[in-house]
Design an enzyme around this catalytic site. Structure first.
Site, PDB file in Angstrom:
ATOM      1  CB  CYS A  22      -8.930  -9.589  -0.750  1.00  0.00           C
ATOM      2  SG  CYS A  22      -7.761  -8.356  -1.252  1.00  0.00           S
ATOM      3  CD  GLN A  35      -3.049  -0.860   0.045  1.00  0.00           C
ATOM      4  OE1 GLN A  35      -3.216   0.264  -0.469  1.00  0.00           O
ATOM      5  NE2 GLN A  35      -3.746  -1.914  -0.360  1.00  0.00           N
TER       6      GLN A  35
END
Ligand code: PLP
Length: 399
Positions: A332, A187
């Site tokens: 996810c 990230q």
């Protein structure tokens, strides 16, 4: 065949950039060149020259960005593969007396579930707690580290809350007992100014679709001295560290986008300005709403919200129908009605975690979009709260 259409061209507002990013405009403008690339970089004939050059150049650019050697980079299919590879490589190559692992409780499932698998194979896993304010428990790490520790794995920035962890400090602690250090850096690229060498890690993992290139492409940094065993055995690709013909189009796309990471500072400042605007507008317009770990060191683009009395999934779907893409917890695990394990691990109640909404801005987010989103969020929250209230009244009325 069905015609594919791009949601950004449909006037939608995309605020789910921690799940995946749209392709960078620089990439889109050179799409026709990418589609033309073919050849197996492992072949001997002339058609392997272009893919070989693309592999070499892209690795060189990554090495310059991270300040490492190109030999320390392994291409793969993305960060789930990279994270699984790192943990398994350490497990299968570590000294038998080193079978303990310290893993933060808020890691991505590709780390947590690999750790659970290793546990079934005899590893001892210690899960490092993280507070509601996003602070990792350094004392717990100090207490559990020993000559038996094989690896410490702590992500640099959390995908759900954006909190940033002190990886450098944790690396020093890990190394002081001879353990290896891994950080999931997925990230970070494009969202902070990365001084990678300062992290002092042995392994780091990255995914191209989190910074405006293509999904199915990723890479892993493996320090020259660190142990490695391939997860995928096959041909001698990636110096026999990852079998399988490389995803050349994905790597060529990465090559183009890496150029843009040179100017991250301006983009980071703009995303931070818009994120702060978003949070200020929300706090002015909606009551009973909190930003998770607001005071913590956080990514410039992420706001993780708890919206009192509202079901996060209902809120997400209502906003979706109005043209806004956001998320509850990790993308996810979407389709999974369970509250986010990350938020529960941070000490939120189930009700709070079920009322969460993640808004993640990107390079292309505009002020107009932020204002449109806050207006839609405000109206939707007020409406949903009215519905909740009238439902409660009608249940009460039937008693
Ligand atoms: N690590 C983090 C922090 C993530 O956010 C993600 C994806 O959401 C992954 C790993 C997995 O990356 P990939 O989609 O490339 O497998």
């Amino acid at each position: 065949m069905q015609k594919f259409s791009n949601s950004s061209a449909n006037g939608r507002v995309y605020l789910d950039n921690n799940a995946t990013t749209p392709h960078s405009p620089a990439l889109m403008s050179r799409w026709h060149e990418l589609i033309d690339i073919f050849g197996n970089p492992s072949s001997i004939h002339q058609d392997s020259r272009l893919p070989k050059t693309i592999l070499r150049e892209t690795k060189q650019k990554i090495a310059e960005l991270l300040g490492c050697s190109p030999l320390e980079i392994i291409f793969n299919s993305g960060a789930s593969e990279a994270n699984s590879s790192v943990l398994k490589a350490v497990f299968y190559s570590a000294d038998k007396l080193r079978n303990e692992y310290l893993i933060s409780q808020v890691e991505h499932p590709s780390v947590i579930k690999t750790a659970m698998y290793l546990q079934s194979q005899g590893a001892i896993i210690h899960y490092i707690p993280v507070s509601r304010n996003g602070e990792i428990d350094i004392d717990f790490i100090k207490e559990k580290l020993s000559a038996k520790t094989a690896l410490v794995s702590v992500m640099y920035a959390n995908n759900e809350t954006g909190t940033i962890f002190p990886v450098n400090e944790i690396s020093q602690l890990a190394h002081s007992v001879g353990a290896l250090m891994h950080s999931d850096c997925v990230q970070t690229l494009g969202k902070l100014i990365l001084n990678f060498q300062e992290l002092n890690v042995d392994y780091a993992t990255f995914s191209a679709h989190k910074f405006y290139a293509l999904s199915g492409t990723g890479f892993c940094y493996v320090r020259k001295s660190a142990k490695w065993i391939p997860l995928i055995h096959g041909g001698g690709q990636e110096r026999s560290r990852r079998g399988g013909t490389e995803n050349i189009i994905g790597i060529a796309a990465l090559n183009i986008v890496l150029e843009q990471l040179r100017n991250t500072e301006v983009k980071v400042n703009e995303m931070k300005r818009l994120r702060d605007l978003l949070e200020n507008l929300i706090s002015q317009n909606i009551s009973d709403i909190q930003v998770i770990a607001q005071k913590a060191k956080r990514l410039c683009n992420t706001s993780s919200l708890i919206v009192g009395e509202i079901d996060g999934e209902t809120l997400l779907m209502t906003l979706d129908l109005q043209g806004f893409s956001v998320s509850t917890g990790a993308a996810c695990s979407s389709g999974n009605p369970e509250p986010s394990p990350v938020l529960l691990a941070m000490g939120l109640t189930r009700a709070e975690a079920q009322s969460s909404l993640r808004v993640s801005l990107g390079w292309e987010t505009t002020e107009i979009q932020v204002r449109q989103f806050v207006q839609a969020l405000t109206e939707t929250v007020h409406k949903l709260r009215e519905i909740n209230l009238s439902e409660k009244k009608s249940v009460y009325g039937h008693r």
